[in-house]
Design a protein around this motif. Structure first.
Motif, PDB file in Angstrom:
ATOM      1  N   THR A  95       0.783  -1.347  -0.140  1.00  0.00           N
ATOM      2  CA  THR A  95       0.099   0.000  -0.157  1.00  0.00           C
ATOM      3  C   THR A  95       0.975   1.270  -0.045  1.00  0.00           C
ATOM      4  OG1 THR A  95      -1.829  -1.341   1.020  1.00  0.00           O
ATOM      5  CG2 THR A  95      -1.843   1.212   1.368  1.00  0.00           C
ATOM      6  N   LYS A 101       4.130  -3.166  -9.940  1.00  0.00           N
ATOM      7  CA  LYS A 101       3.294  -3.565 -10.981  1.00  0.00           C
ATOM      8  C   LYS A 101       2.185  -4.349 -10.381  1.00  0.00           C
ATOM      9  CE  LYS A 101       3.342  -6.613 -15.044  1.00  0.00           C
ATOM     10  NZ  LYS A 101       2.625  -5.914 -16.001  1.00  0.00           N
ATOM     11  N   ASP A 102       1.018  -4.437 -11.006  1.00  0.00           N
ATOM     12  CA  ASP A 102      -0.067  -4.895 -10.503  1.00  0.00           C
ATOM     13  C   ASP A 102       0.014  -6.374 -10.016  1.00  0.00           C
ATOM     14  OD1 ASP A 102      -2.728  -4.494  -9.419  1.00  0.00           O
ATOM     15  OD2 ASP A 102      -3.605  -5.352 -11.027  1.00  0.00           O
ATOM     16  N   GLY A 103       0.650  -6.976 -11.064  1.00  0.00           N
ATOM     17  CA  GLY A 103       0.627  -8.516 -10.963  1.00  0.00           C
ATOM     18  C   GLY A 103       1.630  -9.044  -9.845  1.00  0.00           C
ATOM     19  N   ASN A 105       1.639  -7.343  -6.689  1.00  0.00           N
ATOM     20  CA  ASN A 105       1.255  -6.704  -5.528  1.00  0.00           C
ATOM     21  C   ASN A 105       0.579  -7.955  -4.694  1.00  0.00           C
ATOM     22  OD1 ASN A 105       0.421  -5.037  -3.378  1.00  0.00           O
ATOM     23  ND2 ASN A 105       0.395  -3.363  -4.778  1.00  0.00           N
ATOM     24  N   ASN A 108      -2.170  -6.557  -1.718  1.00  0.00           N
ATOM     25  CA  ASN A 108      -3.356  -6.194  -2.184  1.00  0.00           C
ATOM     26  C   ASN A 108      -4.207  -7.136  -2.887  1.00  0.00           C
ATOM     27  OD1 ASN A 108      -2.351  -3.769  -0.889  1.00  0.00           O
ATOM     28  ND2 ASN A 108      -2.497  -2.637  -2.746  1.00  0.00           N
ATOM     29  N   HIS A 109      -3.563  -8.061  -3.538  1.00  0.00           N
ATOM     30  CA  HIS A 109      -4.222  -8.994  -4.217  1.00  0.00           C
ATOM     31  C   HIS A 109      -4.815 -10.168  -3.444  1.00  0.00           C
ATOM     32  CE1 HIS A 109      -2.854  -8.295  -8.755  1.00  0.00           C
ATOM     33  NE2 HIS A 109      -3.743  -7.385  -8.274  1.00  0.00           N
ATOM     34  N   GLU A 158      11.512  -1.969  -9.860  1.00  0.00           N
ATOM     35  CA  GLU A 158      10.447  -1.600  -8.908  1.00  0.00           C
ATOM     36  C   GLU A 158      10.716  -1.765  -7.295  1.00  0.00           C
ATOM     37  OE1 GLU A 158       7.242  -3.473 -10.721  1.00  0.00           O
ATOM     38  OE2 GLU A 158       7.015  -2.137 -12.556  1.00  0.00           O
ATOM     39  N   ASP A 179       2.992  -1.086 -22.372  1.00  0.00           N
ATOM     40  CA  ASP A 179       2.864  -1.589 -20.866  1.00  0.00           C
ATOM     41  C   ASP A 179       4.031  -0.683 -20.350  1.00  0.00           C
ATOM     42  OD1 ASP A 179       2.039  -2.999 -18.484  1.00  0.00           O
ATOM     43  OD2 ASP A 179       3.735  -4.664 -19.272  1.00  0.00           O
ATOM     44  N   TYR A 383      -3.252 -12.200  -9.839  1.00  0.00           N
ATOM     45  CA  TYR A 383      -4.690 -11.494 -10.232  1.00  0.00           C
ATOM     46  C   TYR A 383      -5.432 -11.287  -8.835  1.00  0.00           C
ATOM     47  CZ  TYR A 383      -4.223 -12.844 -14.828  1.00  0.00           C
ATOM     48  OH  TYR A 383      -3.581 -13.037 -16.175  1.00  0.00           O
ATOM     49  N   GLY A 384      -6.127 -10.305  -8.527  1.00  0.00           N
ATOM     50  CA  GLY A 384      -6.749  -9.989  -7.254  1.00  0.00           C
ATOM     51  C   GLY A 384      -7.813 -10.783  -6.910  1.00  0.00           C
TER      52      GLY A 384
END
Length: 429
Positions: A95, A101-103, A105, A108-109, A158, A179, A383-384
């Motif tokens: 957070t 990168k979203d994948g 995290n 948070n997922h 990152e 991307d 994936y979340g």
């Protein structure tokens, strides 16, 4: 003393005669140690069982302060060590850092377990300090640090941005490509630029397309100009590639087809991707040394990072371990060992060729410490909340990249140690 005199030792108490040898040993041992310090023993490169050890020279000297306040140089091989429990946890979380990168995290997922966050890498000969953002800023002031490679280079970048941002906030000053594969941040507080250049082969290449040919094309004798053309603006370069060489590809060299890897239907001879990986590194390091002029540039090659797929990649338990492997539980072998070996060998060969001081080269040898962390990947949490509606039989897993925060933060702790040694005037061995 006359011939008839008695032996003075015989007249001493028996306890004294017992203590005397120990007193002599206490005097001899320091003398022996001093002798070895100034005249170290030299051993043959061949091990006792007559097997030549692997070409491994990412040994870093660093300064350790003894209890008496005296500094001594200690050999530290960051490749050899083990993961130990650590209660302090990471410097950031999913957070607090906005660069993940979203994948990757995982928190948070919805990854429920948190144990993977509480381990530290402990080398056998030394202590690896926690990442110190203020130290990193002072060493990189007014410099440009570039990560060049594939998604593993981006993963490490990152991680570093998250670690650095605990002390100062960067500004995104450039973004381009699908991307956001080419990006640059600037830390105004110290005038530091940190960039990422997408170049999964380091050499010139054309990636496969869903609308065209289904294999990559690599030109092994030409460096990728998308990043190499800006080499003059870089002060520190981290090269990180590997996994893309496993994909189907056709290889070109000197204007003609050299061969291919897994390309049924094409009339090309099969070429082992190990040889191609070696050629690509050779071309890249040669280009760096040939082109660099003026101020010295530091080049760091991150060694191969193993994946941890168990069974099929789309099964829910593809990489579901919850803690690191213990010492001896997992052996570095096969493709992982060979890819690491090639990276180290090419780096060491380039060191021998670079006789001047324009380029400093070092391997960031992370293969073993990465191998020992099957618990550090996103797995289904790329994936979340993948199991919000119950456990499915098939769900895509990521057992290649690393959760942030996670084990890959250790790579940047070692990176900082490498830069510290260089800035303090010590050459790597």
């Amino acid at each position: 003393m006359g011939l008839g005199s008695t032996n003075p030792l015989k007249s001493q108490p028996r306890s004294f005669t017992k203590l005397l040898p120990w007193a002599l040993y206490s005097l001899l041992i320091p003398l022996v140690l001093l002798h070895l310090y100034f005249r170290p023993l030299h051993f043959s490169k061949t091990s006792p069982n007559n097997q030549i050890p692997p070409p491994h020279k990412p040994v870093i000297l660093f300064s350790q302060v003894l209890k008496a306040g005296i500094k001594q140089e200690v050999l530290c091989d960051y490749f050899n060590g083990k993961w130990v429990p650590n209660n302090s946890g990471p410097l950031y979380n999913g957070t607090s850092c906005g660069f993940i990168k979203d994948g990757q995290n995982c928190h948070n997922h919805g990854r429920p377990d948190k144990g993977y966050l509480y381990w530290r890498w402990r080398p056998k000969q030394c202590r690896l300090p926690r990442f110190e953002p203020t130290t990193f800023f002072s060493l990189l002031k007014n410099k440009h640090l570039a990560f060049v490679g594939d998604s593993m280079a981006r993963n490490q970048l990152e991680s570093l941005l998250c670690l650095m941002s605990t002390a100062s906030s960067p500004v995104l000053v450039y973004s381009s490509g699908d991307d956001k594969k080419f990006r640059r941040w600037r830390f105004p507080s110290h005038n530091i630029n940190v960039s990422v250049y997408w170049s999964p082969f380091l050499v010139k290449g054309m990636e496969k397309s869903n609308n065209g040919f289904n294999y990559n094309r690599l030109y092994l004798d030409s460096v990728d100009e998308r990043w190499a053309s800006e080499m003059g603006k870089m002060d520190v370069v981290v090269l990180s590639v590997g996994h893309w060489f496993l994909h189907p590809a056709v290889y070109y060299e000197k204007g003609s087809v050299l061969g291919c890897h897994y390309c049924p239907g094409l009339n090309h001879s099969e070429v082992e991707f190990y040889d191609v990986y070696r050629k690509a590194l050779n071309t890249t390091l040669k280009a760096v040394m040939d082109r660099r002029s003026g101020d010295a540039m530091d080049v760091i090659v991150t060694t191969f990072s193993p994946s941890h797929f168990e069974g099929e990649w789309d099964k829910a338990g593809a990489c579901d371990k919850k803690k690191p492997f213990e010492e001896g539980e997992k052996t570095l072998e096969g493709m992982d060992a060979e890819m690491r070996k090639i990276g180290v060998e090419e780096l060491e060969a380039a060191k021998k060729k670079e006789m001047g001081k324009r380029v400093r080269l070092q391997a960031l040898d992370v293969t073993k410490l990465a191998l020992m962390r099957p618990d550090g990947h996103p797995g289904p949490y790329m994936y979340g909340f993948p199991f919000a509606n119950g456990v499915r039989e098939r769900v895509q897993n990521d057992c290649v990249h690393w959760c942030l925060p996670g084990p890959i933060d250790t790579w940047n702790e070692i990176l900082l140690e490498v830069i510290k040694r260089w800035e303090n005037g010590f050459e790597m061995h």
